[in-house]
Motif scaffolding. Sequence first.
Motif, PDB file in Angstrom:
ATOM      1  N   PHE A   1      -9.764  -9.160   8.592  1.00 56.31           N
ATOM      2  CA  PHE A   1      -8.565  -9.869   9.005  1.00 56.31           C
ATOM      3  C   PHE A   1      -8.470  -9.942  10.520  1.00 56.31           C
ATOM      4  O   PHE A   1      -8.803  -8.981  11.212  1.00 56.31           O
TER       5      PHE A   1
ATOM      6  N   LYS B   1      10.751  -7.804   7.372  1.00 54.91           N
ATOM      7  CA  LYS B   1      11.166  -8.855   6.448  1.00 54.91           C
ATOM      8  C   LYS B   1      10.444  -8.782   5.114  1.00 54.91           C
ATOM      9  O   LYS B   1      10.904  -9.348   4.137  1.00 54.91           O
ATOM     10  N   TYR B   2       9.277  -8.112   5.084  1.00 58.50           N
ATOM     11  CA  TYR B   2       8.548  -8.089   3.812  1.00 58.50           C
ATOM     12  C   TYR B   2       8.409  -6.674   3.252  1.00 58.50           C
ATOM     13  O   TYR B   2       8.896  -6.374   2.177  1.00 58.50           O
TER      14      TYR B   2
ATOM     15  N   PRO C   1      12.048  -4.571   2.504  1.00 52.69           N
ATOM     16  CA  PRO C   1      12.817  -4.974   1.313  1.00 52.69           C
ATOM     17  C   PRO C   1      12.052  -4.750   0.019  1.00 52.69           C
ATOM     18  O   PRO C   1      12.625  -4.250  -0.961  1.00 52.69           O
ATOM     19  N   ILE C   2      10.749  -5.082   0.028  1.00 51.22           N
ATOM     20  CA  ILE C   2       9.958  -4.890  -1.197  1.00 51.22           C
ATOM     21  C   ILE C   2       9.943  -3.413  -1.571  1.00 51.22           C
ATOM     22  O   ILE C   2      10.080  -3.036  -2.734  1.00 51.22           O
TER      23      ILE C   2
ATOM     24  N   PHE D   1     -10.514  -4.010   5.493  1.00 50.06           N
ATOM     25  CA  PHE D   1      -9.394  -4.721   6.123  1.00 50.06           C
ATOM     26  C   PHE D   1      -9.738  -5.042   7.573  1.00 50.06           C
ATOM     27  O   PHE D   1      -9.557  -6.157   8.035  1.00 50.06           O
TER      28      PHE D   1
END
Lengths: 160, 362
Positions: free
Chosen positions: B325, B339-340, B343-344, B321
Amino acid sequence: MNALFQYISTVFKGIGTLLTGMKITGKYVFTPWKHVTQQYPENRETLKMFDRFRGEVIMTHSENNEHLCTGCGICEINCPNGSIEIISKMELTEEGKKKRAIDQHIYHLGMCTFCNLCIKACPTGAIVMGQNFEHAVWDRSKLTKVLNQPGSKIAQGVKE
Amino acid sequence: MGFNIYDFSGMTHNMHLWFSERMSPTATTIVEWTIIGVSYMLFVALFGLFLVYAERKVCAAFQQRLGPTRVGFWGLLQTIADFIKLLMKELIMPKSADRFLYNLAPFIVMIATFLAMAVLPFAKGLQTLDFDIGIFYVTAVSSVGVIGILLAGWSSNNKYSLIGAMRSGAQILSYELSVSLSLVTIIILAGSMQLSVIVESQRDSWFLFKGHIPSLIAFVIFLIAGTAETNRGPFDLAEAESELTAGFHTEYSGIKFAFFFLAEYINMFIVSAMAVTVFLGGWMPLHFGSFESFNVVMDFIPPLVWFFMKVLGVIFLIMWFKWTFPRLRVDQILTLEWKYLLPINLINIILMSLVVLTKFHL
């Protein structure tokens, strides 16, 4: 509902792009024989520099100790930092005419930036870039070189 | 003293008996504490150095280079030479720094690392503390380290240090949530927070395979959030070289810098070890339901080897990683978490509960 689909598609698109990146770097790490670093002093015997590598300015000589330099001095004019000095002399041809010839093509390696302008400007192709890069010397004066070999003369039929 | 590489509980028990016969109970306790402490310190120093070396080699391979090759065979002694250099460096104190907190900060970071390491099960019987709230304990003490980071940034009297520490604080506080929730997903599946019970219940199949898709999602989220919590990889904006020189440890030198550096790498080890213990079966060998001969061959490999093989695999993934990235911006980091991932994660817990309720798991 549309927003939800968009949200889910961004998640999957994000994962997809991350995996693309990891695939590329993974290809690098799992092909170690393609690594570009060379172990320099160990591979000195087999080391071959690239064709366009600019190591130093050299003057090519044929086996008869003949070069192509007419002593015109265009390389000296084109050199941006004055690393080339042309000392020319007057010679008598067979017809008894006076003609200019090179006496000493002096090249200051210590001042050269290897910009290649002298080689581009040379009308007869007398000087080229050599591949040698091990230029370290103990004395600064050794960096001043005379490119035309002693006793060499211009090859037949070379005109300015 | 019987020595069995498949089960260390007999060995530790015999050692305890051997000491008890010769000393008073108090002396026995002190000697055992000392042995455990020294072995943990040795492990941290040696494994930390090895991880730094491995990082340099792996990073080099990702960039098509060779990495250190000159000091020792394949450059194996490079990090040891670096460490000796760090020990000999002068300890610099910035002008008008908070003297006490400045000196305290590296030790808080180090203590948090040691505390979290205490519960990791390395092999059968090779676990110092076996709480019945093991996972909860790890998530609790691993967030103590952020205090050290904040103190280091605050006490250095340097704007870069302070900005780096504040970023690090915001990041770790956010991602702590995802780490805990992804572990909660597995606690639902395992029905226990005790690490030895979790490892033991993965004898037949690892939780990664046992829980189907929910545990796979939890594993990915744990890897992302764990990478963020160690201030590494694409989430290293706490020490972003191009913006903050080195973030919270800008002003540190010598052995204090080495403490931060070692703690960072050992934290990476802890995150990997937690991922291995919770998702990949800890020191349990790889078993497939009905392949008897395959299972016997896998049993033959000692648990310590299994544990470190898995841990190094996860560490390689985390390094992958880091060297692939680009670094995220502050707003992107917080968007990713709130936001990701969150909730997931919450939906994933409901999914996992359904899987457990319907006994859909293997």
